[in-house]
Design a protein around this motif. Structure first.
Motif, short mmCIF file in Angstrom:
data_model
loop_
_atom_site.label_atom_id
_atom_site.label_comp_id
_atom_site.label_asym_id
_atom_site.label_seq_id
_atom_site.Cartn_x
_atom_site.Cartn_y
_atom_site.Cartn_z
N ASP A 75 0.46 -0.83 -0.12
CA ASP A 75 -0.21 0.07 0.21
C ASP A 75 1.33 1.34 0.01
OD1 ASP A 75 -2.72 1.68 0.23
OD2 ASP A 75 -1.80 1.96 2.15
N LYS A 76 1.94 1.60 0.68
CA LYS A 76 2.62 2.55 1.15
C LYS A 76 3.75 2.67 -0.37
CE LYS A 76 3.53 2.51 5.61
NZ LYS A 76 4.24 2.03 6.78
N GLN A 77 4.08 1.98 -0.82
CA GLN A 77 4.66 1.70 -2.17
C GLN A 77 3.63 1.97 -3.27
OE1 GLN A 77 6.09 -1.89 -2.04
NE2 GLN A 77 7.84 -1.81 -2.02
N GLN A 78 2.55 1.60 -3.24
CA GLN A 78 1.55 2.06 -3.92
C GLN A 78 0.81 3.34 -4.01
OE1 GLN A 78 -2.01 -0.53 -4.19
NE2 GLN A 78 -0.73 -2.13 -3.92
N ARG A 79 1.19 3.96 -2.99
CA ARG A 79 0.63 5.28 -2.74
C ARG A 79 2.27 6.61 -3.09
NH1 ARG A 79 -0.08 6.24 3.29
NH2 ARG A 79 -0.01 8.34 3.37
N ILE A 80 2.89 6.09 -3.20
CA ILE A 80 4.59 6.58 -3.74
C ILE A 80 4.23 6.38 -4.59
CG2 ILE A 80 7.20 6.34 -3.87
CD1 ILE A 80 6.37 5.72 -0.53
N VAL A 81 4.56 5.30 -5.73
CA VAL A 81 4.47 5.69 -7.44
C VAL A 81 2.94 6.31 -7.47
CG1 VAL A 81 3.57 3.57 -8.68
CG2 VAL A 81 5.53 3.05 -7.16
N ALA A 82 2.46 6.15 -7.14
CA ALA A 82 0.86 7.46 -7.95
C ALA A 82 1.36 9.05 -7.63
CB ALA A 82 -0.41 6.95 -7.27
#
Length: 88
Positions: free
Chosen positions: A12-19
């Protein structure tokens, strides 16, 4: 652009950073961990640890992520990778 299949391998944190990276990416951009952290409600340490994980699996994101420098915060150089069709 990213799709859900590309993001499925990230937490989840990585997805937020990528976005976050994609929302600000225009060719080549430099991001500081502390700035990303402030905007996403994470600590700079969390951003750094997760950026390393993203960097290891960035091939499907059409991004080139490099740890660029350290001052008071790690700087990340993020570049939009050329697609195979554009490179041909």
């Amino acid at each position: 652009m990213i799709d859900s299949i590309s993001l499925a391998k990230f937490n989840d944190k990585q997805q937020r950073i990528v976005a976050h990276l994609y929302s600000r990416l225009d060719g080549k951009v430099y991001f500081k961990s502390r700035q990303i952290a402030a905007e996403l409600g994470l600590s700079p340490k969390e951003v750094g640890a997760n950026m390393a994980g993203i960097q290891e699996r960035d091939e499907d994101l059409n991004l080139i992520i490099e740890k660029w420098g350290r001052s008071k915060s790690v700087t990340w150089k993020v570049t939009a990778a050329e697609s195979d069709s554009a490179a041909s």
